[in-house]
Design an enzyme around this catalytic site. Structure first.
Site, PDB file in Angstrom:
ATOM      1  N   ASN A 215      44.368  -1.023 -30.936  1.00  0.00           N
ATOM      2  CA  ASN A 215      43.778  -1.340 -32.239  1.00  0.00           C
ATOM      3  C   ASN A 215      44.673  -0.782 -33.349  1.00  0.00           C
ATOM      4  O   ASN A 215      45.710  -0.177 -33.077  1.00  0.00           O
ATOM      5  CB  ASN A 215      42.351  -0.789 -32.336  1.00  0.00           C
ATOM      6  N   LYS A 294      55.613  -7.597 -14.782  1.00  0.00           N
ATOM      7  CA  LYS A 294      55.347  -8.334 -16.019  1.00  0.00           C
ATOM      8  C   LYS A 294      54.632  -9.651 -15.677  1.00  0.00           C
ATOM      9  O   LYS A 294      55.116 -10.402 -14.829  1.00  0.00           O
ATOM     10  CB  LYS A 294      56.670  -8.607 -16.743  1.00  0.00           C
ATOM     11  N   LYS A 344      24.431   5.260 -33.914  1.00  0.00           N
ATOM     12  CA  LYS A 344      25.419   5.972 -33.076  1.00  0.00           C
ATOM     13  C   LYS A 344      25.180   7.487 -33.093  1.00  0.00           C
ATOM     14  O   LYS A 344      25.341   8.160 -32.083  1.00  0.00           O
ATOM     15  CB  LYS A 344      26.839   5.654 -33.552  1.00  0.00           C
ATOM     16  N   LYS A 348      24.536   8.881 -29.451  1.00  0.00           N
ATOM     17  CA  LYS A 348      25.579   9.738 -28.890  1.00  0.00           C
ATOM     18  C   LYS A 348      25.239  11.226 -29.019  1.00  0.00           C
ATOM     19  O   LYS A 348      26.047  12.076 -28.656  1.00  0.00           O
ATOM     20  CB  LYS A 348      26.926   9.424 -29.563  1.00  0.00           C
TER      21      LYS A 348
HETATM   22  O1  C5P Z   1      30.614   3.246 -30.347  1.00  0.00           O
HETATM   23  P1  C5P Z   1      31.773   3.394 -31.252  1.00  0.00           P
HETATM   24  O2  C5P Z   1      33.096   3.170 -30.588  1.00  0.00           O
HETATM   25  O3  C5P Z   1      31.708   2.609 -32.515  1.00  0.00           O
HETATM   26  O4  C5P Z   1      31.673   4.931 -31.706  1.00  0.00           O
HETATM   27  C1  C5P Z   1      32.682   5.579 -32.398  1.00  0.00           C
HETATM   28  C2  C5P Z   1      32.748   7.031 -32.000  1.00  0.00           C
HETATM   29  O5  C5P Z   1      32.644   7.154 -30.593  1.00  0.00           O
HETATM   30  C3  C5P Z   1      34.064   7.657 -32.374  1.00  0.00           C
HETATM   31  O6  C5P Z   1      33.863   9.019 -32.673  1.00  0.00           O
HETATM   32  C4  C5P Z   1      34.900   7.474 -31.120  1.00  0.00           C
HETATM   33  O7  C5P Z   1      35.933   8.429 -31.029  1.00  0.00           O
HETATM   34  C5  C5P Z   1      33.848   7.657 -30.045  1.00  0.00           C
HETATM   35  N1  C5P Z   1      34.099   6.881 -28.813  1.00  0.00           N
HETATM   36  C6  C5P Z   1      34.104   7.526 -27.596  1.00  0.00           C
HETATM   37  N2  C5P Z   1      34.342   6.820 -26.446  1.00  0.00           N
HETATM   38  C7  C5P Z   1      34.528   5.497 -26.481  1.00  0.00           C
HETATM   39  C8  C5P Z   1      34.501   4.820 -27.701  1.00  0.00           C
HETATM   40  C9  C5P Z   1      34.281   5.533 -28.850  1.00  0.00           C
HETATM   41  O8  C5P Z   1      33.915   8.742 -27.575  1.00  0.00           O
HETATM   42  N3  C5P Z   1      34.758   4.836 -25.364  1.00  0.00           N
END
Ligand code: C5P
Length: 405
Positions: A215, A294, A344, A348
């Site tokens: 990204n 590749k 989130k 989380k």
């Molecule tokens: O769910 P989303 O990717 O939008 O959430 C963003 C937060 O979650 C950020 O702090 C990112 O570093 C963390 N994240 C994570 N593991 C992932 C994807 C995102 O800890 N696989």
């Protein structure tokens, strides 16, 4: 939220320059100090004057530059060493030569620079630069040891090609490093005794031997957080994917590439940290199958199946210890920002989520500035208006400090 103020703005810095070849670099450092808003006075030793003239420094700082001749023949009504010693909030000597270190170690106040240091109680930062054999000579080592025992900071010179044609430790560090040490010296050490783990940058999820999914994250926000926490006294570990801005080499780094590698690094470090700042833009999906060589362009179309990567923060929240502060980041379209950030935050199990809009050029990915909203687990919300990422990083740390109280 208290207003942001750059560390060096308004600070009174005494810059001592000794007679080494690296003296030619110091006008650049002086310019940076002035640009940061510091008030700088300069002392040149007799040796420094042989390399570079007072006029160069005077033109940059618009102040009288003091030389050895001013010590015994001062301007009327001026006692240079006591006045400059009292002026200084920090004294920085670069380059510090072997003879300067010897006279300081023996308290020999015949030079204006040493007399000024003796007449001051400001923190002293010394950046020696000299030939490697000189730097490694027991006489210099003894002097450095003695000087350091008084609480003066003596920074080991960098290794590299020296003016004498040799290779080894002896080089003056880059301006950026000298400034960072000065900022750390003058900043409030409100994160000392605090271990902070920060993630930054994108992850790369390999598809074949040469291709990957990733990204636009530059890693700037995470790097800014790491540098700010370091300057405020924290022990910082930066776990990062490929970055487009390199962090200060003073910061401990663990480079990774994939989300799985980032998860492994974060989870293994987690038990030892007080604060986790997950600023990395971790890939949510990765290719299910990867090709070892590749991938060939044989078929007219190609379908790639993706699978979820581990959600690091979710795993963290199930393993967190009491007292740990866990902060997530969310890049969202403005329209959905508040509800997504709150979702989130809850899902989380975070203490704080830092959300920024991605649909404006001046915020979020790849930009030098950011505008963010802080959503706290206790329901509070703070808006940090558009500012350089360094400023936003400082303000996020202020908010975390409040959380720790
Ligand atoms: O769910 P989303 O990717 O939008 O959430 C963003 C937060 O979650 C950020 O702090 C990112 O570093 C963390 N994240 C994570 N593991 C992932 C994807 C995102 O800890 N696989």
């Amino acid at each position: 939220m208290k207003p942001f103020r750059r560390i060096l703005t308004g600070k009174k810095i005494l810059l001592g320059v000794c007679g080494g070849i690296a003296a030619y670099k110091i006008p650049g450092l002086l310019r940076r100090l002035i640009k940061e808003g510091a008030g700088v006075r300069v002392i040149l030793t007799e040796g420094a004057e042989a390399f570079i003239t007072p006029l160069t420094f005077e033109a940059l700082c618009r102040e009288k530059v003091f030389c050895q001749c001013d010590f015994l023949n001062p301007p009327p009504g001026c006692i240079p060493h006591t006045e400059l010693g009292a002026f200084a909030e920090a004294i920085l000597v670069a380059p510090a030569t072997a003879s300067f270190l010897a006279s300081l170690a023996s308290g020999d106040a015949r030079s204006l620079l040493v007399a000024t240091i003796l007449a001051s109680r400001a923190p002293v930062l010394l950046f020696p630069a000299m030939n490697t054999k000189m730097w490694e000579h027991p006489a210099v080592k003894e002097n450095v040891k003695k000087i350091a025992s008084w609480g003066y900071k003596v920074f080991t010179p960098e290794e590299g090609a020296l003016a004498c044609g040799e290779w080894g430790p002896g080089r003056l560090p880059e301006e950026e490093i000298i400034l960072a040490h000065l900022e750390k010296t003058l900043a409030l050490q409100d994160f000392s005794n605090c271990k902070v783990l920060i993630t930054a940058g994108p992850t790369r999820e390999p598809l074949d031997a040469v291709r990957f999914l990733s990204n636009r994250s530059s890693g700037r926000m995470g790097v800014a957080l790491a540098e700010a926490a370091w300057k405020r006294g924290a022990e910082v570990i930066l776990v990062h994917g490929p970055l487009s801005s390199s962090p200060l080499p003073l910061i401990r780094r663990i480079p990774v590439e994939t989300a799985a590698q980032m998860a492994e690094a974060v989870l293994s470090l987690l038990p030892k940290v007080d604060i986790l700042l997950m600023a990395a833009a971790v890939a949510d999906y990765r290719p299910q199958d990867t090709w070892s060589g590749k991938l060939k362009k044989t078929s007219p179309s190609l379908t790639i199946s993706l699978e979820r990567t581990p959600d690091i923060l979710k795993e963290v929240s199930s393993r967190r210890k009491p007292g740990q502060v866990i902060v997530g980041f969310a890049a969202e379209e403005e329209e959905f920002l508040p509800q997504e950030a709150r979702r989130k935050l809850k899902e989380k199990g975070l203490d704080l989520i830092v959300a920024n809009p991605i649909d404006r050029p001046e915020t979020g990915f790849e930009s030098a500035t950011n505008e963010v909203f802080l959503f706290f687990a206790d329901g509070r919300k703070i808006h940090l208006p558009l500012a350089p990422k360094e400023v936003i990083a400082w303000q996020i740390l202020d908010a975390i400090k409040e959380l720790q109280k």
